[in-house]
Design an enzyme around this catalytic site. Structure first.
Site, PDB file in Angstrom:
ATOM      1  CG  ASP A  11      -1.864   1.290   1.176  1.00  0.00           C
ATOM      2  OD1 ASP A  11      -2.018   1.354  -0.198  1.00  0.00           O
ATOM      3  OD2 ASP A  11      -2.596   1.899   2.553  1.00  0.00           O
ATOM      4  CB  SER A  12       0.038   4.768  -0.796  1.00  0.00           C
ATOM      5  OG  SER A  12      -0.818   5.561   0.388  1.00  0.00           O
ATOM      6  CE1 TYR A  43       2.410   5.243  -3.184  1.00  0.00           C
ATOM      7  CE2 TYR A  43       0.996   3.506  -3.831  1.00  0.00           C
ATOM      8  CZ  TYR A  43       2.245   4.332  -3.543  1.00  0.00           C
ATOM      9  OH  TYR A  43       3.169   3.391  -3.837  1.00  0.00           O
ATOM     10  N   GLY A  44      -3.122   8.809  -3.537  1.00  0.00           N
ATOM     11  CA  GLY A  44      -4.439   9.616  -4.184  1.00  0.00           C
ATOM     12  C   GLY A  44      -4.655  10.341  -5.380  1.00  0.00           C
ATOM     13  CB  CYS A  74      -3.214   0.150  -2.469  1.00  0.00           C
ATOM     14  SG  CYS A  74      -2.898   1.842  -3.006  1.00  0.00           S
ATOM     15  CB  THR A  76      -4.790   4.781  -5.420  1.00  0.00           C
ATOM     16  OG1 THR A  76      -5.700   5.040  -3.803  1.00  0.00           O
ATOM     17  CG2 THR A  76      -4.698   5.612  -5.711  1.00  0.00           C
ATOM     18  CD  GLU A 157       0.162   6.745   5.835  1.00  0.00           C
ATOM     19  OE1 GLU A 157       1.296   6.256   6.914  1.00  0.00           O
ATOM     20  OE2 GLU A 157      -0.738   5.649   5.689  1.00  0.00           O
ATOM     21  CB  CYS A 191      -9.124   4.091   0.530  1.00  0.00           C
ATOM     22  SG  CYS A 191      -7.546   4.858   1.397  1.00  0.00           S
ATOM     23  CB  THR A 192      -6.525  -0.073   1.990  1.00  0.00           C
ATOM     24  OG1 THR A 192      -5.103   0.102   1.585  1.00  0.00           O
ATOM     25  CG2 THR A 192      -6.902  -1.423   1.177  1.00  0.00           C
ATOM     26  CG  HIS A 193      -5.186   4.919   4.800  1.00  0.00           C
ATOM     27  ND1 HIS A 193      -4.264   4.385   3.543  1.00  0.00           N
ATOM     28  CD2 HIS A 193      -3.955   5.216   5.219  1.00  0.00           C
ATOM     29  CE1 HIS A 193      -3.469   4.460   2.965  1.00  0.00           C
ATOM     30  NE2 HIS A 193      -2.598   4.962   4.356  1.00  0.00           N
TER      31      HIS A 193
HETATM   32  N1  DGL Z   1      -4.361   2.896   0.608  1.00  0.00           N
HETATM   33  C1  DGL Z   1      -4.651   3.801  -0.718  1.00  0.00           C
HETATM   34  C2  DGL Z   1      -5.900   3.010  -0.726  1.00  0.00           C
HETATM   35  O1  DGL Z   1      -6.464   2.719  -0.329  1.00  0.00           O
HETATM   36  C3  DGL Z   1      -4.031   5.003  -0.977  1.00  0.00           C
HETATM   37  C4  DGL Z   1      -4.335   5.987  -0.283  1.00  0.00           C
HETATM   38  C5  DGL Z   1      -3.262   7.382  -0.329  1.00  0.00           C
HETATM   39  O2  DGL Z   1      -2.174   6.877  -0.629  1.00  0.00           O
HETATM   40  O3  DGL Z   1      -4.182   8.457  -0.685  1.00  0.00           O
HETATM   41  O4  DGL Z   1      -5.903   4.128  -2.620  1.00  0.00           O
END
Ligand code: DGL
Length: 265
Positions: A11-12, A43-44, A74, A76, A157, A191-193
């Protein structure tokens, strides 16, 4: 496939650990190599070419670690880079999060005619339109809202989700989604966050159904591997950013020590 090789997950940053939790729960005998590309997160807001290039570097790193499968934890990367990288790394199975998530929402929609879903994700994921296309192809009669929530991943983060009821997270959640209260009864965490900000989302939207793609992603992974019988499976964490900062947030998410090592991508 070497059955005792680890599962590679990336992931990012720390968001993909929500997928690691589900892999751990459903496949407790598997070892895992995790890469959080924290130095280049979020990453978004990045363009597709950059995301493909980052994904390529990370998958090369994981292939060097002899993983038996790569899980793109991730949304994204999954929505922008999956097909291209799948072709490039044809010897390594790759699982994404968006396709399993869309299948899961289709399954739920088929049993709940009153479903009013919203899909939330990063700007790049929403812009790709992939989730909306996959869902509409199966359930054209169901209206799906889509919303980008770009501040959530950087806030996670920064460690804000480790605090109970953080006011900045709540402010962002209310701003992004308060107008949908009463109009939706299900939310896909694209998004996994985002499972890490679910409390703030509940306060904004009330008691709705949350769909965490981590479960469908882990199930898809389970179906694709030859299982290992490791008695003491291990997780090795790598970050392109600050290992101490990564380890602190990871410890909060995983509920145990996670000593990350640095990696140069
Ligand atoms: N956790 C990632 C996702 O699922 C990346 C989020 C990011 O870095 O913007 O999209």
């Amino acid at each position: 496939m070497n059955k005792d090789a680890p599962i590679g997950v990336f992931d990012s940053g720390v968001g993909g650990l929500t997928v690691v939790q589900e892999i751990r729960r459903l496949m407790p005998n598997e070892s895992i190599v995790y890469v959080g590309d924290t130095a280049r997160a979020p990453y978004g807001g990045k363009d597709t070419e950059t995301l493909i290039s980052h994904g390529r570097e990370i998958i090369n790193f994981l292939v060097d670690k002899n993983v038996k499968i790569v899980v793109m934890a991730c949304g994204t990367s999954s929505s922008t880079s999956y097909e291209i990288l799948l072709k490039e790394f044809c010897a390594t199975p790759i699982i994404d999060t968006i396709r399993p998530a869309a299948s899961e929402l289709v399954r739920i929609a088929q049993t709940r005619p009153e479903l009013k879903p919203v899909f939330i994700a990063t700007a790049a994921t929403v812009k790709s339109g992939l989730f909306a296309r996959l869902f509409a192809a199966q359930c054209p009669q169901v209206e799906l809202f889509s919303r980008a929530c770009p501040l959530f991943a950087p806030m996670v983060e920064a460690g804000l989700s480790t605090e109970k009821n953080n006011p900045l997270l709540q402010f962002a959640s209310d701003n992004y989604l308060a107008d949908l209260k009463g109009k939706v009864n299900a939310l896909v965490l694209g998004c996994t966050h985002y499972p890490l900000v679910q409390n703030a989302l509940t306060r904004t939207l009330g008691d709705i159904t949350f769909i965490n793609p981590a479960t469908a992603t882990a199930l898809a992974t389970k179906a694709a591997i030859t299982p290992s019988q490791f008695a003491i499976p291990e997780i090795n964490y790598y970050t392109s950013g600050d290992p101490q900062k990564f380890s602190e947030i990871a410890r909060f998410i995983m509920g145990k020590e996670c000593n990350a090592k640095p990696c140069c991508l």
